[in-house]
Each structure stands twice: as C-alpha cells, then as structure tokens.
Design a protein around this motif. Structure first.
Motif, mmCIF file in Angstrom:
data_model
loop_
_atom_site.group_PDB
_atom_site.id
_atom_site.type_symbol
_atom_site.label_atom_id
_atom_site.label_comp_id
_atom_site.label_asym_id
_atom_site.label_seq_id
_atom_site.Cartn_x
_atom_site.Cartn_y
_atom_site.Cartn_z
ATOM 1 N N ARG A 144 1.229 -1.282 -0.418
ATOM 2 C CA ARG A 144 0.076 -0.202 -0.132
ATOM 3 C C ARG A 144 1.090 1.472 -0.079
ATOM 4 N NH1 ARG A 144 -5.781 -1.455 2.526
ATOM 5 N NH2 ARG A 144 -5.042 -4.326 2.618
ATOM 6 N N GLY A 145 1.737 1.146 -0.688
ATOM 7 C CA GLY A 145 2.915 2.713 -0.601
ATOM 8 C C GLY A 145 3.674 3.560 0.676
ATOM 9 N N ARG A 146 3.791 1.527 1.318
ATOM 10 C CA ARG A 146 4.662 2.288 2.530
ATOM 11 C C ARG A 146 4.863 0.874 3.671
ATOM 12 N NH1 ARG A 146 -0.755 1.274 4.241
ATOM 13 N NH2 ARG A 146 -0.359 -0.340 6.203
ATOM 14 N N PHE A 147 6.701 1.419 4.099
ATOM 15 C CA PHE A 147 6.679 0.382 4.353
ATOM 16 C C PHE A 147 6.309 -0.314 5.591
ATOM 17 C CE2 PHE A 147 10.460 2.259 2.741
ATOM 18 C CZ PHE A 147 10.902 0.910 2.042
ATOM 19 N N THR A 148 6.206 -1.283 6.246
ATOM 20 C CA THR A 148 5.626 -1.898 7.151
ATOM 21 C C THR A 148 5.984 -2.632 8.560
ATOM 22 O OG1 THR A 148 3.752 -2.220 6.042
ATOM 23 C CG2 THR A 148 3.496 -2.912 8.155
ATOM 24 N N LEU A 149 5.884 -2.380 9.616
ATOM 25 C CA LEU A 149 6.504 -3.521 10.547
ATOM 26 C C LEU A 149 6.017 -4.253 11.435
ATOM 27 C CD1 LEU A 149 8.977 -4.491 12.106
ATOM 28 C CD2 LEU A 149 8.169 -3.032 14.079
ATOM 29 N N LEU A 150 5.936 -5.718 11.016
ATOM 30 C CA LEU A 150 5.550 -6.778 11.706
ATOM 31 C C LEU A 150 6.355 -7.064 13.162
ATOM 32 C CD1 LEU A 150 4.147 -8.923 8.741
ATOM 33 C CD2 LEU A 150 2.636 -6.931 9.758
ATOM 34 N N THR A 151 5.876 -7.432 13.987
ATOM 35 C CA THR A 151 6.054 -7.530 14.796
ATOM 36 C C THR A 151 5.446 -8.632 16.728
ATOM 37 O OG1 THR A 151 7.917 -6.658 16.938
ATOM 38 C CG2 THR A 151 6.450 -4.883 16.517
ATOM 39 N N GLY A 152 6.372 -8.981 17.234
ATOM 40 C CA GLY A 152 5.656 -9.567 18.324
ATOM 41 C C GLY A 152 6.115 -9.075 19.040
ATOM 42 N N ILE A 153 5.560 -9.871 20.331
ATOM 43 C CA ILE A 153 5.292 -9.634 21.621
ATOM 44 C C ILE A 153 6.553 -9.142 21.874
ATOM 45 C CG2 ILE A 153 5.179 -10.793 23.741
ATOM 46 C CD1 ILE A 153 2.707 -11.926 23.069
ATOM 47 N N GLY A 154 6.840 -8.125 22.727
ATOM 48 C CA GLY A 154 8.224 -8.030 22.900
ATOM 49 C C GLY A 154 9.321 -7.434 21.873
ATOM 50 N N GLY A 155 8.167 -5.618 20.609
ATOM 51 C CA GLY A 155 8.080 -6.176 19.761
ATOM 52 C C GLY A 155 9.061 -4.236 20.285
ATOM 53 N N ALA A 156 8.940 -3.484 21.082
ATOM 54 C CA ALA A 156 9.637 -2.332 21.972
ATOM 55 C C ALA A 156 10.683 -2.082 20.834
ATOM 56 C CB ALA A 156 8.836 -1.717 23.531
ATOM 57 N N VAL A 179 11.589 1.825 14.309
ATOM 58 C CA VAL A 179 10.580 1.935 13.548
ATOM 59 C C VAL A 179 10.519 3.903 13.545
ATOM 60 C CG1 VAL A 179 10.376 0.017 12.366
ATOM 61 C CG2 VAL A 179 8.971 1.684 13.408
ATOM 62 N N ARG A 180 10.090 4.480 14.278
ATOM 63 C CA ARG A 180 9.642 5.293 14.843
ATOM 64 C C ARG A 180 10.577 6.964 14.714
ATOM 65 N NH1 ARG A 180 10.758 9.059 18.131
ATOM 66 N NH2 ARG A 180 11.467 8.410 19.245
ATOM 67 N N VAL A 181 12.038 6.100 14.962
ATOM 68 C CA VAL A 181 13.391 6.801 14.939
ATOM 69 C C VAL A 181 13.664 7.037 13.785
ATOM 70 C CG1 VAL A 181 16.153 6.735 15.201
ATOM 71 C CG2 VAL A 181 13.985 7.027 16.929
ATOM 72 N N VAL A 182 13.740 5.919 12.292
ATOM 73 C CA VAL A 182 13.874 5.982 11.167
ATOM 74 C C VAL A 182 12.913 7.183 10.338
ATOM 75 C CG1 VAL A 182 14.449 4.358 9.044
ATOM 76 C CG2 VAL A 182 14.901 3.585 11.869
ATOM 77 N N GLU A 216 13.452 10.291 11.010
ATOM 78 C CA GLU A 216 14.374 10.698 9.812
ATOM 79 C C GLU A 216 14.794 10.648 8.812
ATOM 80 O OE1 GLU A 216 17.989 9.139 11.214
ATOM 81 O OE2 GLU A 216 17.587 9.709 13.940
ATOM 82 N N LEU A 217 13.994 9.491 8.145
ATOM 83 C CA LEU A 217 13.640 9.327 6.781
ATOM 84 C C LEU A 217 12.985 10.291 6.184
ATOM 85 C CD1 LEU A 217 15.733 6.339 6.375
ATOM 86 C CD2 LEU A 217 16.958 8.314 6.207
ATOM 87 N N GLY A 218 12.304 10.574 7.165
ATOM 88 C CA GLY A 218 10.680 11.524 5.801
ATOM 89 C C GLY A 218 9.519 10.049 6.077
ATOM 90 N N LEU A 219 9.878 8.546 6.903
ATOM 91 C CA LEU A 219 8.390 7.832 5.947
ATOM 92 C C LEU A 219 8.025 7.379 6.533
ATOM 93 C CD1 LEU A 219 11.941 5.236 5.133
ATOM 94 C CD2 LEU A 219 10.991 6.494 3.485
ATOM 95 N N GLN A 220 6.549 6.950 6.525
ATOM 96 C CA GLN A 220 5.524 6.738 6.639
ATOM 97 C C GLN A 220 6.009 5.193 6.847
ATOM 98 O OE1 GLN A 220 2.222 7.090 4.808
ATOM 99 N NE2 GLN A 220 1.017 5.762 6.371
ATOM 100 N N ILE A 221 6.077 4.981 8.207
ATOM 101 C CA ILE A 221 6.398 2.584 9.053
ATOM 102 C C ILE A 221 4.917 2.754 8.977
ATOM 103 C CG2 ILE A 221 7.919 1.562 9.519
ATOM 104 C CD1 ILE A 221 10.132 3.310 9.231
ATOM 105 N N ALA A 222 4.050 1.327 8.565
ATOM 106 C CA ALA A 222 3.129 1.309 9.395
ATOM 107 C C ALA A 222 3.378 0.304 10.559
ATOM 108 C CB ALA A 222 1.712 0.533 8.639
ATOM 109 N N VAL A 223 3.350 0.159 11.375
ATOM 110 C CA VAL A 223 3.324 -1.182 13.005
ATOM 111 C C VAL A 223 2.353 -1.507 12.724
ATOM 112 C CG1 VAL A 223 4.808 -1.439 14.927
ATOM 113 C CG2 VAL A 223 5.239 0.611 13.826
ATOM 114 N N HIS A 224 2.219 -3.321 13.044
ATOM 115 C CA HIS A 224 1.929 -4.176 13.732
ATOM 116 C C HIS A 224 2.108 -4.726 14.599
ATOM 117 C CE1 HIS A 224 -1.180 -2.390 10.510
ATOM 118 N NE2 HIS A 224 -0.530 -2.535 9.988
ATOM 119 N N GLY A 225 1.801 -5.019 15.691
ATOM 120 C CA GLY A 225 1.925 -5.976 16.739
ATOM 121 C C GLY A 225 0.903 -7.218 16.437
#
Length: 183
Positions: free
Chosen positions: A104-116, A122-125, A128-137
């Motif tokens: 969907r035009g963006r990077f996405t992080l799929l992470t599990g328990i302990g993925g803080a 990915v928030r920092v990156v 810094e890079l002006g990227l929209q990165i979706a995160v799903h726990g």
C-alpha cells in the motif's frame, strides 16, 4: 434451430449426471481436463514465491531451497528477500491476512510480543528519513492475534516494503540498533 440446440444441450447434461456408463465416462473426461488444468488454476508459487537479492536486502544467511515445485506450490518463507509470508490473523473478530497489512505504498513492520525496541527503531528511522512506516503488533495482547501461531513460529519481526517483500526479517528478539545503524 435454437430449440434443437437447447434440446441437445439438455440431453448432454442429463447424460452427464445420469448413473450410467455413458454418464460416468463423461464425468471422468471432465475430471481429467480439470486435473490437467490444475497447474494453470492453482499455480500459487508463480505468484507468491518470488525471492529477491539486492543491496537493499539485508542478508541473513543463504536462502533456503524450495522443497516442492516452486512454480506450482506456494512455500512461505520468512527470510530477507522473500515475499512476506501469508498468515491468517485475527483483528476484532475478523480474519486479516499479513499480505493485506503490508504494501500500500509504505513500509510496514510486523512484530510480536517484545517488539517495543522495533517500534521505537522504526519511529526514529521514519522521522529521520521522512518515511511512513506502519507498525502491527502480532500476538497475545497486541493489535492482531495469531490464533494458529504460524507467524510466531516463523520469526520475530519482519520489515515489509511497499512491494510486499521483506528486505529484513529477524528470528530473534529485537535489537533495534541493527535497524538504525545504516539510517
């Protein structure tokens, strides 16, 4: 003419469904045609088994070899350069595929328990890079449930690209410094 065509077609259907040697022969012929065409209708490997190598992919050892016919049989793989594995998850009582979470035009992080640490990285990156990165726990107490534990068994975290492939995957708890080192 139309009535004659209808009559012949109706007779052929009645013969097809009849409990007769002729009907059985017709059903066997149709089944053979369907069996022969199965690879054209169900060649999920062609669509889902892409594997990429490039400088944008962080290697994690050698890519595993295909066990089955790579064009016919989909063989999910949680490895950098492979398409994000398709796993059915649950969110608010409905089924959601990992494939629908990425792209969907963006990077996405799929992470599990302990993925803080991954979330923070990915928030920092992203900032810094002006990227929209979706995160799903994914997992107990996360955004999505993994009722069959398929994804948990596969790996700990996947970074998916807008093209739905995974340039980075990790089978161990997060070490956010790995993700932010090259940023």
């Amino acid at each position: 003419m139309l009535a004659e065509t209808y009559r012949k077609g109706r007779a052929a259907l009645e013969d097809f469904f009849a409990d007769t040697p002729s009907g059985e022969k017709r059903r066997d012929e149709v089944q053979k045609i369907l069996d022969d065409a199965d690879c054209r209708f169900n060649a999920h490997g062609v669509e889902m088994n892409q594997r990429y190598t490039s400088s944008a992919v962080l290697e994690d050892g050698p890519m595993l070899a295909f066990v089955h016919d790579h064009e016919f049989v989909h063989q999910p793989l949680a490895h950098p350069g492979a398409v994000v594995p398709r796993v059915w998850l649950k969110q608010d009582g409905r089924r959601v595929s990992t494939i629908d979470l990425v792209g969907r035009g963006r990077f996405t992080l799929l992470t599990g328990i302990g993925g803080a640490p991954w979330r923070e990285a990915v928030r920092v990156v992203g900032e810094e890079l002006g990227l929209q990165i979706a995160v799903h726990g994914i997992g107990a107490g996360q955004d999505l449930a993994d009722p069959t534990a398929e994804l948990r068994a596969a790996l700990h975290s996947i970074l998916g690209t807008p093209a739905r492939d995974a340039p980075y995957a990790q089978n161990a708890p997060a070490r956010g410094e790995l993700l932010t080192e090259g940023a």
